[in-house]
Design a protein around this motif. Structure first.
Motif, PDB file in Angstrom:
ATOM      1  N   GLY A 159       0.782  -1.230   0.000  1.00  0.00           N
ATOM      2  CA  GLY A 159       0.000   0.000   0.000  1.00  0.00           C
ATOM      3  C   GLY A 159       0.814   1.280   0.000  1.00  0.00           C
ATOM      4  O   GLY A 159       0.243   2.366   0.013  1.00  0.00           O
ATOM      5  N   HIS A 160       2.131   1.203  -0.012  1.00  0.00           N
ATOM      6  CA  HIS A 160       2.964   2.410  -0.049  1.00  0.00           C
ATOM      7  C   HIS A 160       3.034   2.946  -1.474  1.00  0.00           C
ATOM      8  O   HIS A 160       2.986   2.185  -2.435  1.00  0.00           O
ATOM      9  CB  HIS A 160       4.384   2.112   0.440  1.00  0.00           C
ATOM     10  N   THR A 161       3.166   4.249  -1.607  1.00  0.00           N
ATOM     11  CA  THR A 161       3.377   4.890  -2.904  1.00  0.00           C
ATOM     12  C   THR A 161       4.702   5.638  -2.854  1.00  0.00           C
ATOM     13  O   THR A 161       4.955   6.395  -1.921  1.00  0.00           O
ATOM     14  CB  THR A 161       2.238   5.872  -3.233  1.00  0.00           C
ATOM     15  N   ILE A 162       5.534   5.412  -3.834  1.00  0.00           N
ATOM     16  CA  ILE A 162       6.839   6.064  -3.921  1.00  0.00           C
ATOM     17  C   ILE A 162       6.804   6.992  -5.118  1.00  0.00           C
ATOM     18  O   ILE A 162       6.446   6.579  -6.227  1.00  0.00           O
ATOM     19  CB  ILE A 162       7.964   5.029  -4.101  1.00  0.00           C
ATOM     20  N   ILE A 163       7.186   8.250  -4.917  1.00  0.00           N
ATOM     21  CA  ILE A 163       7.220   9.238  -5.996  1.00  0.00           C
ATOM     22  C   ILE A 163       8.672   9.662  -6.180  1.00  0.00           C
ATOM     23  O   ILE A 163       9.295  10.187  -5.248  1.00  0.00           O
ATOM     24  CB  ILE A 163       6.340  10.454  -5.660  1.00  0.00           C
ATOM     25  N   LEU A 164       9.217   9.420  -7.363  1.00  0.00           N
ATOM     26  CA  LEU A 164      10.619   9.733  -7.639  1.00  0.00           C
ATOM     27  C   LEU A 164      10.731  10.634  -8.866  1.00  0.00           C
ATOM     28  O   LEU A 164      10.089  10.367  -9.882  1.00  0.00           O
ATOM     29  CB  LEU A 164      11.408   8.447  -7.891  1.00  0.00           C
ATOM     30  N   PRO A 165      11.571  11.670  -8.773  1.00  0.00           N
ATOM     31  CA  PRO A 165      11.797  12.504  -9.962  1.00  0.00           C
ATOM     32  C   PRO A 165      12.846  11.868 -10.875  1.00  0.00           C
ATOM     33  O   PRO A 165      13.870  11.363 -10.398  1.00  0.00           O
ATOM     34  CB  PRO A 165      12.303  13.812  -9.367  1.00  0.00           C
ATOM     35  N   PHE A 166      12.581  11.850 -12.163  1.00  0.00           N
ATOM     36  CA  PHE A 166      13.527  11.342 -13.155  1.00  0.00           C
ATOM     37  C   PHE A 166      13.654  12.359 -14.270  1.00  0.00           C
ATOM     38  O   PHE A 166      12.709  13.093 -14.574  1.00  0.00           O
ATOM     39  CB  PHE A 166      13.031  10.025 -13.768  1.00  0.00           C
ATOM     40  N   SER A 167      14.800  12.380 -14.905  1.00  0.00           N
ATOM     41  CA  SER A 167      14.998  13.197 -16.088  1.00  0.00           C
ATOM     42  C   SER A 167      14.160  12.602 -17.214  1.00  0.00           C
ATOM     43  O   SER A 167      13.953  11.389 -17.271  1.00  0.00           O
ATOM     44  CB  SER A 167      16.475  13.192 -16.480  1.00  0.00           C
ATOM     45  N   THR A 168      13.688  13.451 -18.109  1.00  0.00           N
ATOM     46  CA  THR A 168      12.893  12.933 -19.230  1.00  0.00           C
ATOM     47  C   THR A 168      13.745  12.065 -20.153  1.00  0.00           C
ATOM     48  O   THR A 168      13.210  11.249 -20.893  1.00  0.00           O
ATOM     49  CB  THR A 168      12.275  14.082 -20.039  1.00  0.00           C
ATOM     50  N   ASP A 169      15.062  12.207 -20.092  1.00  0.00           N
ATOM     51  CA  ASP A 169      15.963  11.393 -20.905  1.00  0.00           C
ATOM     52  C   ASP A 169      16.332  10.077 -20.236  1.00  0.00           C
ATOM     53  O   ASP A 169      16.902   9.196 -20.878  1.00  0.00           O
ATOM     54  CB  ASP A 169      17.261  12.157 -21.193  1.00  0.00           C
ATOM     55  N   ALA A 170      16.019   9.924 -18.943  1.00  0.00           N
ATOM     56  CA  ALA A 170      16.450   8.749 -18.182  1.00  0.00           C
ATOM     57  C   ALA A 170      15.606   7.527 -18.519  1.00  0.00           C
ATOM     58  O   ALA A 170      14.433   7.628 -18.855  1.00  0.00           O
ATOM     59  CB  ALA A 170      16.362   9.028 -16.690  1.00  0.00           C
ATOM     60  N   GLU A 171      16.240   6.363 -18.412  1.00  0.00           N
ATOM     61  CA  GLU A 171      15.518   5.106 -18.559  1.00  0.00           C
ATOM     62  C   GLU A 171      14.957   4.751 -17.187  1.00  0.00           C
ATOM     63  O   GLU A 171      15.697   4.525 -16.239  1.00  0.00           O
ATOM     64  CB  GLU A 171      16.472   4.013 -19.043  1.00  0.00           C
ATOM     65  N   VAL A 172      13.651   4.722 -17.069  1.00  0.00           N
ATOM     66  CA  VAL A 172      12.986   4.523 -15.781  1.00  0.00           C
ATOM     67  C   VAL A 172      12.835   3.027 -15.521  1.00  0.00           C
ATOM     68  O   VAL A 172      12.271   2.307 -16.355  1.00  0.00           O
ATOM     69  CB  VAL A 172      11.608   5.210 -15.771  1.00  0.00           C
ATOM     70  N   PRO A 173      13.329   2.524 -14.376  1.00  0.00           N
ATOM     71  CA  PRO A 173      13.171   1.100 -14.077  1.00  0.00           C
ATOM     72  C   PRO A 173      11.712   0.764 -13.780  1.00  0.00           C
ATOM     73  O   PRO A 173      10.965   1.580 -13.252  1.00  0.00           O
ATOM     74  CB  PRO A 173      14.047   0.897 -12.830  1.00  0.00           C
ATOM     75  N   SER A 174      11.303  -0.441 -14.116  1.00  0.00           N
ATOM     76  CA  SER A 174       9.910  -0.830 -13.908  1.00  0.00           C
ATOM     77  C   SER A 174       9.632  -1.241 -12.467  1.00  0.00           C
ATOM     78  O   SER A 174       8.478  -1.279 -12.053  1.00  0.00           O
ATOM     79  CB  SER A 174       9.516  -1.948 -14.869  1.00  0.00           C
ATOM     80  N   VAL A 175      10.668  -1.569 -11.710  1.00  0.00           N
ATOM     81  CA  VAL A 175      10.487  -1.882 -10.289  1.00  0.00           C
ATOM     82  C   VAL A 175      11.471  -1.061  -9.464  1.00  0.00           C
ATOM     83  O   VAL A 175      12.546  -0.688  -9.934  1.00  0.00           O
ATOM     84  CB  VAL A 175      10.679  -3.386  -9.982  1.00  0.00           C
ATOM     85  N   TRP A 176      11.077  -0.760  -8.225  1.00  0.00           N
ATOM     86  CA  TRP A 176      11.907   0.008  -7.303  1.00  0.00           C
ATOM     87  C   TRP A 176      11.724  -0.599  -5.922  1.00  0.00           C
ATOM     88  O   TRP A 176      10.613  -0.975  -5.556  1.00  0.00           O
ATOM     89  CB  TRP A 176      11.462   1.473  -7.296  1.00  0.00           C
ATOM     90  N   GLU A 177      12.798  -0.699  -5.155  1.00  0.00           N
ATOM     91  CA  GLU A 177      12.676  -1.283  -3.821  1.00  0.00           C
ATOM     92  C   GLU A 177      12.036  -0.285  -2.872  1.00  0.00           C
ATOM     93  O   GLU A 177      12.503   0.835  -2.718  1.00  0.00           O
ATOM     94  CB  GLU A 177      14.039  -1.703  -3.282  1.00  0.00           C
ATOM     95  N   CYS A 178      10.962  -0.705  -2.241  1.00  0.00           N
ATOM     96  CA  CYS A 178      10.233   0.140  -1.293  1.00  0.00           C
ATOM     97  C   CYS A 178      10.978   0.168   0.037  1.00  0.00           C
ATOM     98  O   CYS A 178      11.835  -0.665   0.319  1.00  0.00           O
ATOM     99  CB  CYS A 178       8.822  -0.421  -1.089  1.00  0.00           C
ATOM    100  N   ARG A 179      10.626   1.108   0.886  1.00  0.00           N
ATOM    101  CA  ARG A 179      11.268   1.228   2.196  1.00  0.00           C
ATOM    102  C   ARG A 179      10.974   0.023   3.091  1.00  0.00           C
ATOM    103  O   ARG A 179      11.688  -0.253   4.031  1.00  0.00           O
ATOM    104  CB  ARG A 179      10.836   2.514   2.880  1.00  0.00           C
TER     105      ARG A 179
END
Length: 114
Positions: free
Chosen positions: A37-57
């Motif tokens: 149920g956690h939501t993580i909001i991360l800023p990325f550059s528009t040129d960056a390759e965004v990973p499809s998964v991220w480790e939650c806290r």
């Protein structure tokens, strides 16, 4: 010596530069949803390759919102010390070595821990 000291500011902690005239790279916010149920909001550059998964806290893997679960790669089981030992010697050889060491230990020719 006292006339050479710097006063009034901790060196390295603050910058004297301002943000005036600096053009930041265009960014967007990526939203990751955790199964807990956690939501993580991360800023990325528009040129960056965004990973499809991220480790939650909490330790779980959060999935990028509006994306599909990535294919799981086959994972090799970790090699144990026993596996590596069996690559070098057979179980019969190991039993023979153990018997030799136990005989020496019982005869008092070696001490424990040596």
């Amino acid at each position: 010596m006292p006339d050479r000291s710097l006063r009034g500011m901790s060196i390295g902690a603050k910058s004297m530069e301002s943000d005036e005239g600096v053009d930041f790279a265009p960014r967007f916010q990526a939203y990751y949803d955790c199964p807990n149920g956690h939501t993580i909001i991360l800023p990325f550059s528009t040129d960056a390759e965004v990973p499809s998964v991220w480790e939650c806290r909490c330790g779980e893997e959060a999935l990028l919102r509006d994306s599909e679960q990535p294919d799981l790669k086959p994972v090799k089981p970790p090699r144990t010390h026993w596996d590596m030992l069996l690559e070098r010697r057979s179980e019969e050889e190991l039993q023979e070595l153990l018997d030799e060491r136990l005989t020496l230990l019982r005869a008092g020719k070696i001490r424990r821990g040596s």
